[in-house]
Write an enzyme that holds these catalytic residues in place. Structure first.
Site, short mmCIF file in Angstrom:
data_model
loop_
_atom_site.label_atom_id
_atom_site.label_comp_id
_atom_site.label_asym_id
_atom_site.label_seq_id
_atom_site.Cartn_x
_atom_site.Cartn_y
_atom_site.Cartn_z
CG ASN A 16 -2.85 -3.93 -2.33
OD1 ASN A 16 -2.24 -4.63 -1.52
ND2 ASN A 16 -2.25 -2.98 -3.05
CE LYS A 18 -2.47 0.14 -1.15
NZ LYS A 18 -2.47 1.54 -1.51
CG HIS A 106 0.41 -1.26 -6.06
ND1 HIS A 106 0.79 -0.10 -5.41
CD2 HIS A 106 -0.93 -1.37 -5.89
CE1 HIS A 106 -0.27 0.46 -4.87
NE2 HIS A 106 -1.34 -0.29 -5.14
CD GLU A 108 1.08 1.75 -2.20
OE1 GLU A 108 1.14 0.60 -1.73
OE2 GLU A 108 0.06 2.48 -2.13
CD GLU A 178 -4.36 0.37 -7.77
OE1 GLU A 178 -5.30 0.03 -7.06
OE2 GLU A 178 -3.18 0.34 -7.41
N GLY A 184 -4.85 6.28 -1.80
CA GLY A 184 -4.69 6.62 -0.39
C GLY A 184 -4.89 8.09 -0.09
CB SER A 223 -9.75 7.15 -2.96
OG SER A 223 -8.50 7.59 -2.45
P1 13P Z 1 -6.70 3.06 -1.63
O1 13P Z 1 -8.00 2.38 -1.94
O2 13P Z 1 -6.37 3.04 -0.17
O3 13P Z 1 -6.62 4.41 -2.26
O4 13P Z 1 -5.54 2.17 -2.32
C1 13P Z 1 -5.67 1.83 -3.65
C2 13P Z 1 -4.63 0.84 -4.00
O5 13P Z 1 -3.47 1.18 -4.08
C3 13P Z 1 -5.04 -0.55 -4.23
O6 13P Z 1 -4.02 -1.30 -4.80
#
Ligand code: 13P
Length: 267
Positions: A16, A18, A106, A108, A178, A184, A223
């Protein structure tokens, strides 16, 4: 493993991106993937590999990937078919590009854009109706984990979303666990914590959707790196990863694909 009669589950490594990426970055990323691909994949059966760039890079990335067996997907989708929704993208528009996948729900999107469980369910329904394969994201916050409510929260997210899934379409569903506290932050769930939640998710899928539900791939995200991927992928109910930061660098993503290739598919 919670369901011995479940069909063989697809093993998936998804990246992803983002709100990252550019046309230049896509060019060099695809070159690096191409150069390292056969060495990373090595074994049979290979994992499925997906990349989720921004909408505006979907076609560019797909063209850049060329003959590589990597599919692309959108990061979100609107619940309505069409209408006055400035800035939004309908599932059919994504399908129209020949794109087959989308993320849904997701964390976010949930936390920054107010997507409730009901909104996520609407998006899931729209994605499936447009013949997209959705990756439904679920996960608890740190407060919910600390208060012992992690499983209840994830079960609630799943239950609301799954209620929107027509039984005949379950085979297209992929779930990603997740935990919000691991996204992150560099703080990955331990393989044991992740496995326990994946087992719970598989039980909920099996209870509500039958054997087809138990056969849905359940990915871990939060992560994931080239260092911890193998230990996560070795867990019996983890069917791959949804990778954020580490998927932005092709050499790191290749190493994560290689870890998945070594693990192979699970019965
Ligand atoms: P990270 O791997 O940067 O923690 O992000 C995970 C994520 O949100 C994938 O959709």
């Amino acid at each position: 493993m919670s369901d011995a009669v479940a069909p063989v589950r697809q093993f998936i490594v998804a990246g992803n991106w983002k709100m990252h990426g550019s046309r230049d970055m896509i060019g060099s990323y695809c070159e690096t993937l191409r150069a390292g691909w056969s060495q990373a994949i090595g074994t049979t059966p290979p994992p499925s590999v997906l990349l989720f760039p921004s909408y505006c890079h979907l076609e560019r990335l797909r063209a850049g990937l060329g003959e590589l067996p990597v599919e692309v997907g959108a990061q979100s989708v609107h619940a309505e078919v069409a209408g006055a929704f400035t800035g939004e993208t309908a599932a059919a528009m994504i399908r129209d590009l020949g794109v087959g996948w989308t993320l849904v729900g997701h964390s976010e999107r949930r936390t920054l854009y107010g997507e409730t469980d009901a909104v996520v369910a609407g998006k899931l329904r729209a994605a499936l109706a447009a013949e997209l394969k959705p990756v439904l994201c679920v996960g608890e916050t740190l407060d919910q984990r600390r208060s012992g409510a992690a499983e209840a929260r994830v079960e609630q997210q799943l239950a609301t979303a799954i209620a929107a899934v027509d039984a005949g379409l379950v085979a297209r569903l992929v779930v990603a666990y997740e935990p919000v506290w691991a996204i992150g932050t560099g703080e990955t769930a331990t393989p044991e914590i992740a496995q326990a939640m994946h087992e719970c998710i598989r039980r909920v899928l099996a209870d509500r959707l039958g054997p087809a539900g138990a056969g849905c791939p359940v990915l871990y995200g939060g992560s994931v790196t080239e260092q911890n991927a193998a230990a996560l992928f070795a867990q019996p109910d983890i069917d791959g990863g949804l990778v954020g930061g580490a998927a932005l660098e092709a050499p790191r993503f290749l190493q994560i694909i290689a870890a998945a290739a070594k693990r192979g598919s699970k019965p």
